[in-house]
Design an enzyme around this catalytic site. Structure first.
Site, short mmCIF file in Angstrom:
data_model
loop_
_atom_site.label_atom_id
_atom_site.label_comp_id
_atom_site.label_asym_id
_atom_site.label_seq_id
_atom_site.Cartn_x
_atom_site.Cartn_y
_atom_site.Cartn_z
N ALA A 182 22.40 13.41 -38.71
CA ALA A 182 21.31 12.67 -38.07
C ALA A 182 21.06 13.29 -36.70
O ALA A 182 21.99 13.45 -35.90
CB ALA A 182 21.67 11.20 -37.92
N ALA A 183 19.82 13.69 -36.46
CA ALA A 183 19.46 14.30 -35.18
C ALA A 183 18.43 13.41 -34.49
O ALA A 183 18.16 12.29 -34.91
CB ALA A 183 18.92 15.71 -35.42
N SER A 184 17.83 13.94 -33.43
CA SER A 184 16.92 13.13 -32.63
C SER A 184 15.57 12.94 -33.27
O SER A 184 14.86 11.98 -32.96
CB SER A 184 16.75 13.78 -31.25
OG SER A 184 16.37 15.13 -31.39
N ALA A 186 15.02 13.76 -36.92
CA ALA A 186 15.10 13.68 -38.38
C ALA A 186 16.55 13.48 -38.80
O ALA A 186 17.48 13.64 -38.00
CB ALA A 186 14.54 14.96 -39.01
N GLN A 187 16.72 13.11 -40.07
CA GLN A 187 18.07 13.07 -40.64
C GLN A 187 18.06 13.75 -41.99
O GLN A 187 17.01 13.93 -42.61
CB GLN A 187 18.60 11.65 -40.72
CG GLN A 187 17.86 10.70 -41.61
CD GLN A 187 18.36 9.26 -41.40
OE1 GLN A 187 18.47 8.78 -40.26
NE2 GLN A 187 18.66 8.57 -42.48
N VAL A 188 19.26 14.12 -42.45
CA VAL A 188 19.40 14.98 -43.63
C VAL A 188 20.19 14.26 -44.71
O VAL A 188 21.25 13.68 -44.44
CB VAL A 188 20.09 16.31 -43.26
CG1 VAL A 188 20.23 17.20 -44.49
CG2 VAL A 188 19.32 17.03 -42.16
N LYS A 202 15.47 17.15 -45.37
CA LYS A 202 15.35 16.86 -43.94
C LYS A 202 14.10 15.98 -43.77
O LYS A 202 12.98 16.44 -44.03
CB LYS A 202 15.22 18.15 -43.13
CG LYS A 202 15.13 17.93 -41.63
CD LYS A 202 15.09 19.27 -40.89
CE LYS A 202 14.98 19.07 -39.39
NZ LYS A 202 14.94 20.36 -38.67
N ASP A 334 17.23 27.13 -30.82
CA ASP A 334 18.14 25.98 -30.70
C ASP A 334 19.45 26.23 -31.43
O ASP A 334 19.82 25.48 -32.34
CB ASP A 334 17.44 24.73 -31.26
CG ASP A 334 18.14 23.44 -30.87
OD1 ASP A 334 18.90 23.46 -29.89
OD2 ASP A 334 17.93 22.42 -31.55
#
Length: 554
Positions: A182-184, A186-188, A202, A334
């Site tokens: 889970a990122a800022s 989106a999540q996978v 994603k 990134d």
């Protein structure tokens, strides 16, 4: 008579009175909402996006988040102005207090990012990755790299249905409801296609673009307000850079294109793997990719358990990004640890899986060549060429700091390439840095081309990773130097009015290139001999210790 707190901070100028009133009113409103936690994911479902309730909820969410931001920025500005008031910048006391204020301010921003989530997490990560900010900020905000609140699968499923079709069972045998990351933004989730192909999905959080517009507008307004009242603090360049980066990352179709292009660039490499993209199952909000096994590149325990040398991992990592910068001119923006996996490989021992291709910068040819020329000048300690390249980049008098930024040497250093500064150099540099003000730093950052900022940010992230992997700085420097020469030789200058002159130019260029290669070869040999000597001395000490122990026992 002692002046009041407000007059000490803001002065008595009529120009500053409106700001004083703004502080009183805004912080009063912000204080009421600062500890109110509004989950950014608790917005109406996708089907209600056009309803009045959606707009009311979005506006309320934005107002609360904006007021927190205003409260935090106001507190930080007041802290800087009040704490440093009357202190001379060239004193030890000023530097000590400045460090303390940096730390307090960074902690306030960390708290703001943790509460507001979403783009604030991303903004905090962005600031933490920049070498141009004080270390108190980068070290404090570094904890945001692994922070993100997962969204409910019900909301994620709605995004999948709106993008891929109402009947997901026609596409997937199964979708794991628990996210693997889970990122800022989106999540996978892992999933299995009808043909039993393992993939990852994603999925962008619902309502993200609406919040982004409001958050970016807030950040921009606050940075302008700070600059208007306190000209020495200019952060608009950082907001502009961040807004450009985040706009790229929100388009998953563009991310898919970036992934395909990078895969083509590294098709010759058995060490770098780019997951295959399923174009027919990819939209602006959903990206479907091949599932690749692996663990984070900074998972040292896993790397060692698999019998892999972390230093070799670091070298492959540096080589990959050096090739992107100096040869391809197409740079992943990134490369934090979660975006690079170490995957065991039977033939090679390991390979690196590069993920998250949303943020890329295409370096124009002039910039790429000039950047290669800069590193060539850094190898040769050519101060004149460094200044000349600095003029091309538009940084003028600040070009003399380029060797310090990239190689840890001053521009007139007599130390060898890859060696640190002498005691005398450090003393002289310390005296020179004392004269730099916040305004000088802001001026320098504003003068840098956006492509240069991207390269600096990527380089900072790679440095951090290689340091964690135990790789000495000189490995990165030698790899960069080699790829800089590759970047210059891969596209030689063929512009000439006469064929004979063109041939002569190419011959001289090749001789010069071979000379530099020889120089780098000698440097690598010297470093290897130094490492070998150090290892031999360590071994002799151990043998001597054991011999002495045996003598004592006898």
């Amino acid at each position: 008579m002692r002046t009041t707190f407000v007059s000490r901070v803001f002065g008595t100028s009529p120009r500053k009175k409106p700001f004083y009133l703004l502080i009183i009113s805004a912080t009063g409103a912000a204080a009421l909402t600062y500890h109110h936690t509004l989950n950014p994911h608790l917005l109406p479902s996708h089907s209600d996006r056009r309803s009045p309730l959606y707009y009311i909820a979005t506006s309320l969410n934005g107002a609360v988040r904006s007021s927190r931001s205003l409260y935090t920025i106001t507190a930080n500005v007041v802290d800087y102005k009040y704490s440093l008031q009357g202190l001379s910048p060239d004193t030890d006391e000023y530097r000590r207090i400045l460090s303390e204020v940096h730390l307090r301010s960074a902690k306030r921003i960390l708290k703001l990012c943790e509460i507001n989530q979403g783009f604030y997490i991303k903004a905090g990560q962005f600031v933490a990755s920049m070498r141009q900010v004080p270390k108190e900020y980068s070290s404090t905000l570094a904890s945001l790299q692994d922070q993100a609140v997962p969204c409910s699968f019900e909301a994620i499923k709605e995004v999948l249905i709106s993008n891929l079709g109402s009947d997901l069972k026609e596409i997937f045998l199964s979708i794991d409801e628990k996210p693997i990351a889970a990122a800022s933004i989106a999540q996978v989730h892992r999933a299995l296609l009808k043909n039993h192909q393992e993939v990852v999905l994603k999925v962008q959080y619902p309502g993200l673009k609406d919040r982004m517009r409001m958050d970016i507008a807030t950040m921009s307004l606050l940075s302008k307000c700070v600059t208007w009242f306190f000209p020495e603090y200019r952060f608009q360049w950082m907001v502009s850079e961040f807004s450009e980066v985040i706009a790229l990352e929100l388009d998953f179709i563009q991310e898919a294109r970036n992934s395909v292009k990078t895969g083509m660039n590294f098709k010759h490499s058995s060490r770098i793997r780019i997951p295959k993209v399923f174009q027919e199952l990819t939209t602006s909000q959903v990206l479907t990719m091949q599932y690749c096994k692996g663990r984070r590149v900074d998972d040292l325990e896993f790397i060692r358990d698999m019998g892999i040398d972390p230093k070799k991992v670091a070298k492959v990592l540096v080589e990959a990004f050096a090739e992107m910068i100096f040869v391809h001119g197409f740079v992943h923006g990134d490369p934090h640890p979660g975006n690079i996996l170490v995957s065991p490989d039977e033939k090679q021992g390991f390979c690196l899986v590069v993920l998250d291709h949303g943020i890329y910068t295409s370096l124009d040819e002039e910039f790429r060549v000039n950047y290669c020329q800069l590193w060539k000048a850094l190898i040769l300690l050519d101060s004149h060429k460094i200044q000349q390249v600095g003029q091309h980049f538009g940084i003028g008098k600040y070009a003399k700091y380029l060797p310090l930024i990239f190689t840890g040497r001053t521009i007139n250093s007599k130390a060898g390439f890859g060696n640190g500064m002498s005691v005398e150099e450090k003393t002289n540099l310390k005296q020179e840095v004392k004269s730099l003000t916040a305004g000088n730093i802001s001026e320098f950052m504003e003068s840098l081309p956006s492509q240069f900022l991207t390269v600096l940010r990527t380089d900072a992230l790679i440095r951090s990773l290689t340091s964690k992997l135990g790789s000495p700085p000189r490995v990165r420097l030698l790899v960069y130097a080699n790829f800089a020469l590759d970047g210059l030789s891969s596209k030689p200058n063929l512009h000439s009015d006469f064929v004979l002159k063109g041939v002569w130019t190419r011959i001289m260029s090749r001789i010069n290139h071979l000379q530099l290669r020889l120089l780098l070869g000698v440097l690598r040999l010297l470093y290897w001999l130094g490492d070998t000597r150090q290892a031999l001395m360590s071994w002799l000490k151990q043998v001597t210790f054991l011999m002495n122990r045996l003598i004592i026992l006898e």
